[in-house]
Each structure stands twice: as C-alpha cells, then as structure tokens.
Write an enzyme that holds these catalytic residues in place. Sequence first.
Site, short mmCIF file in Angstrom:
data_model
loop_
_atom_site.label_atom_id
_atom_site.label_comp_id
_atom_site.label_asym_id
_atom_site.label_seq_id
_atom_site.Cartn_x
_atom_site.Cartn_y
_atom_site.Cartn_z
N ARG A 365 33.09 40.95 55.11
CA ARG A 365 32.48 41.84 54.13
C ARG A 365 31.06 41.39 53.83
NH1 ARG A 365 37.75 42.43 50.07
NH2 ARG A 365 39.08 43.46 51.62
N GLN A 383 42.80 36.81 54.70
CA GLN A 383 43.72 37.29 53.68
C GLN A 383 45.16 37.10 54.13
OE1 GLN A 383 42.29 41.37 53.50
NE2 GLN A 383 41.37 40.99 51.52
N ASP A 385 47.62 38.95 54.06
CA ASP A 385 47.85 40.37 53.82
C ASP A 385 49.31 40.72 54.03
OD1 ASP A 385 46.29 42.43 52.95
OD2 ASP A 385 45.03 42.47 54.74
N LYS A 467 47.33 48.51 40.24
CA LYS A 467 47.70 47.22 40.81
C LYS A 467 48.07 46.24 39.71
CE LYS A 467 42.84 45.74 41.03
NZ LYS A 467 41.81 45.04 41.81
N HIS A 513 50.61 47.18 48.82
CA HIS A 513 49.72 46.12 49.30
C HIS A 513 50.04 44.86 48.48
CE1 HIS A 513 46.78 49.21 50.97
NE2 HIS A 513 47.48 49.92 50.10
#
Length: 645
Positions: A365, A383, A385, A467, A513
């Site tokens: 990023r 991550q 993930d 979230k 997620h």
Amino acid sequence: MQVFLPDGSSRSLSSAATVLDLAASIGSGLAKSAVAGKINGQAVDLDTVLPQGAKVEIITDRSKEGIDIIRHSTAHIMAMAIQELFPGTQITIGPVVENQFYYDVYPKEGTKIGTNDFPLIEKKMQEIVAKNIPVKRRVVSKAEAVDHFTKLGEKFKVEIVEALPETGEIKIYGIGDWDDLCRGPHVSTTSKLGAFKLMSVAGAYWRANKDNEQLVRIYGTAWANKKDLDAYLNMLEEAKKRDHVLLGRQLNLFTLMSDIAPGAAFFFPNGAKLFNLLQNYIRVKWAKFGFQEIQSPQVMNVNLWKVSGHYDNYREDMYVFNDDHGDEFGIKPMSCPAHVRMFMVGQKSYRDLPLRYGEFGVVHRNELSGTLHGLTRVRRITQDDGHIFCMLGQVQAEIVSALQFVKEAYAELGFNEVIYMLSTRPENRMGAEEVWDIAEKALEDSLKQADARYQINPGDGAFYGPKIDFKVKDAIGRMHQCATIQLDFMMPMRFGISYQAANNTQETPVMIHRAVLGSVERFMGIFIEHCAGHFPLGFAPIQCRVVTVTEAQEEYAYKVSQFLKSNGVRVETDFSNDKLGAKIRDAQLLKIPYMLVIGDKESQTNTLTARYRDGKNLAPMSPEDFLSHVKNECGSFWGIDTNQK
C-alpha cells in the site's frame, strides 16, 4: 425546571440553573471535578443554562472527554503565552491528538521558536494558570468574527471564519483580554489547568499545503493532575527504552533502508525467525479453528478490484502499472477479492459451508512517506488474512468463534487487556441501509452472546460493512489496534458468487473478513516493545547459548549444543577465548533467555549450568533434563517452529 441524568433520575432546579449548578446540587466533589457538560448529547460549557426536560451529563476530569477538554484548553493557554512572549506571532489551529495537543503558530519574520524556549513558555503558562482567569465564551456573527480577527492581525483566523457558513454559531473564547476562535467547550477558569509539559517542535504547512506558509507546530501534553502527568512522562521514558526500531538494531532483528525500499523491513536471521514463529503460531490456531491455508498471486488485473469496489475507494493507495499489452495491473493491496474468486471455482453446496480460508497475504500500500515508522507503519504488509464464507444462519456462530480465536490468541501472547470496538456504517459506504441494519445487529448479537464488553465506534466501519476492532494494552499501558472482524454482504453480491442451498436454489453467501495479528510486521513491532525484547521462551529466536569457560570443554559443549539442536531447541554457541563474564554479558545484551555454562565440572559430570538472562542460576542438570525444562517453559508454544522435530 426538571432535568434528567444518565441513570434516568431527575433533578428540579431553578429556571436559570447552569450545568455547574446541576453538578453542585449533586455534590461538591462533582462540581470540583466538572470541566464541562452534555445537554442532549451535545458538549457544552459549565455556564450553559439548562433547558427544561433536557438530558444532562456532567463531564469530569476523570473521563477521556474531560481530559481532552483540559488538553484543548491548555493549547489555548500555550498560544496565549507564546503571543505574549513573542509579539507578532499569529495562531492557526490547536487540536487534541492522542494523549497530547498541538498548536500551529506563525512567528513574525526573524523570530524562531524552539525547544530551548519551552521553559520560558511553560513559566508564562503557569503564571496564567495561577491568576485564575475566567474563560468566557461569546457568540458572534460571521461578519463580527471577520472584523474582530482582522483588527487583531490574525489572517489565518480570518481565513477560517470566511470558510464557515453564513448561518450557525461562531464562538470566541476569551481569557482576560486574549481571544481565540473555537467551538469549545473549555474549562471555566485557568486554575482548572496546570499539569502540563511541552514536548516537541515540528514543521507544518498551513492547510497541509507545501505552497502555503510554513508554520511551527508545538506539541504538549496535559493531564488532570501532576500524578497522571508524571505517570505519562515515565511511560514515555520507558517507551524509549522499548522502541522496537532501537531493539531491532540491538538484537539484530531487522534493518530499514529507506533509500531503496521505504516502508519495507529487511529481516536478519533472528528477525526472520521471530516473524516465522508468529506466523506458525497463527497456523496452529488456524488448524484448531478450521481454516485452510491458501495462496493468491501478488500481481493481478485491476478489474478484480474494480468489481470489489476497492479500485474506486483505494486507488490512490495502490501500486498500479500497465503491461506490454496496455492492460492495467495492480500489486495486491488486499487479498479478499482474490479469495472470492477462488471460492467461485467449482460449484459450492450448503454442505461446503462454512468455508474458511487463511492466507499470509503479502500486500503493498502506498502509505505517505511522512507516516512511515519502523515496523508499525509500512508499505509492505503481511496480513494473517482469514475469510469465512457462510450461510446467513451461520454468521453468529462464526463471529462468536472468531471472537474466541482473538481472545485466546491475545491471552496466550501476553496481552491481558483487550477492548472490543463495534465500528458502524461510515458516511462513504456501499449497499442498502437494511443490509447494514442486519449486519450491525449480527455483530452486536455475537458480542452479546460471547459476553464481550464493547464500545460503539460510530462511523468507523469499512465501506462494505461494519466491523469489530480490537485494541490491546501493552506492558506500559499503551493501546494498540490490531485484530479485526468484518461482516461483508456487499462483496459476495458484487462478484455474484453463490452456493446451492438445501432446496436446490442458488443463494448468496455472507463473507466474514477476519485478521488476528492484523499486520504481522506491525504486531511484531508491538510485541517487541511489549516484551522489551525479552521474548517468551517459545518465541525467542535464540533460546539458549552454550558458553565454555575454557577451550578444554569445547568437545563436550559441542555435543550438548548438537543434542539440544537435534531436539528442536534453538541454540547458539560461544567457544571464543573471551572471559566467561564477557560471554555472559554479550548474551544478556542480546536478551538470550538461557546461557548454558560448561566448565570442567560440567564436562566431567555430563551436566550443564543454566543461567537465566536475569542472572539467576538453575541447579546443575543433564542436557536431557534441560530439554524437558525448555519444553515445559514453552508450554503450548513448543512445536510452532517448523524446524523442530
């Protein structure tokens, strides 16, 4: 007149009663600690008159909101002191930031303000505090505000006012003859302040535009009392010792080379070992909680992120390029769209759900260069993930399981205090409101089922769904946001994925997620500072160093090291000619948990003397007994090293 308190009780007061009058009617202690109030949820000054039937809350110096008001009021005191000491200096904005405040000022030409001036500024601030000057608020029109600050020569304040709408309140807060533009609220008198310290100076541009005037940004901190101030300053001193960048160099873990790879770490063997141990720990937890590890490509066509919606929302943070056919590709900034595409391969049935994917996704990023720091703010991010594809009726059970995953992991990693934050729909979002209603309720019901105490963080959800964010407290009291669980109804619909339901219809799954460490790099930086480099034995890159007293013991010492190494202990040796004391000091500087001293006695008795990094010696024992000792101390962390047998 009657007003209502947060507990539902009511108070009868005179028609002209203020917030401070209400506090005094409840108790003198509350009135003394009060710094502001809330009327129907709106923060106001203590001298605000209460309306009939209002819901009123007293903000004290023991609350976060109260401390923020103290800090903002202290910023005004600092600006006032600077203008008295450095005539001609103009002031711009002075907001509160985490644990601190700052004020951007514009000294007149030829005037320099730096850290050497801090004692003088602090002395002037204390003089203002000691005078117990009332802080007075007045409401003016836009024209009056422009005229007032024009006469004062405050061009930056004039520019701020001119950008305000024609209607609405404009407030000016006065401390004696000194005025500042501000929304408030503020403390009622300067005597409410005093526990402060100026911290640092930095440069800034007006409106964050390098083409504008360069300002001087002065940071300070303020607290309700000297005890809290001293505790914070002591914490900062301890934080300096624990700085993961400093320890990274000292322990030979990693280095940074901003000239060739800004925002990306280079891990030396010890750092790579710690990095891998953290990943392997998560792999063990993945197996326990039913995740299957996958891998997705680093570079993919940007059409993937256009479908997911990330391209429109995060394009500026992506690294993109065109190939020789003119097609646009992106270096992966997140893994979730790739996991959705992998779900689409082959027909899925309700019997396949929930399907849990896990990947150590390396993403890139384009973070602003000025924000990069060590491992905690990087451009190359690994991550942990996790993505769960499930039916609507499975969502709550999966969220509860994810909450348990996070709870277990942080407790085992030594973080005993975790704050749960339910982040709700942001202003910039995708999807219908009724979908957001369902998603937010599902997360909240899961938190309640898990008996988790949580706070609402309004407007901080992802653009595709609400979230749960997790903040952990480290060993010196700092909070760090790491794990996250995000509920997503949008992405499955955007990609058109489906599964065959029990009634043979095609249904859209829900996507969850989930990351526990979040960024492995960032968590590693936090973990280094939390442990101050004294890692638990299971995570120590080097668990013990075998040292000899003289060269006569080398043969036996080598056998000891090989025995331990072959049984999975991470071992180094020091058979140099240095004196024993120097060898021990060297190992202690590297924070190696155990030094295994081998002298003539140990060689003759086939034993070793284990010395812990704090200087404590264990009783002489055989290499086999030390191996058992290591396994017992590692506990559940024994076996997460892929090189162990």
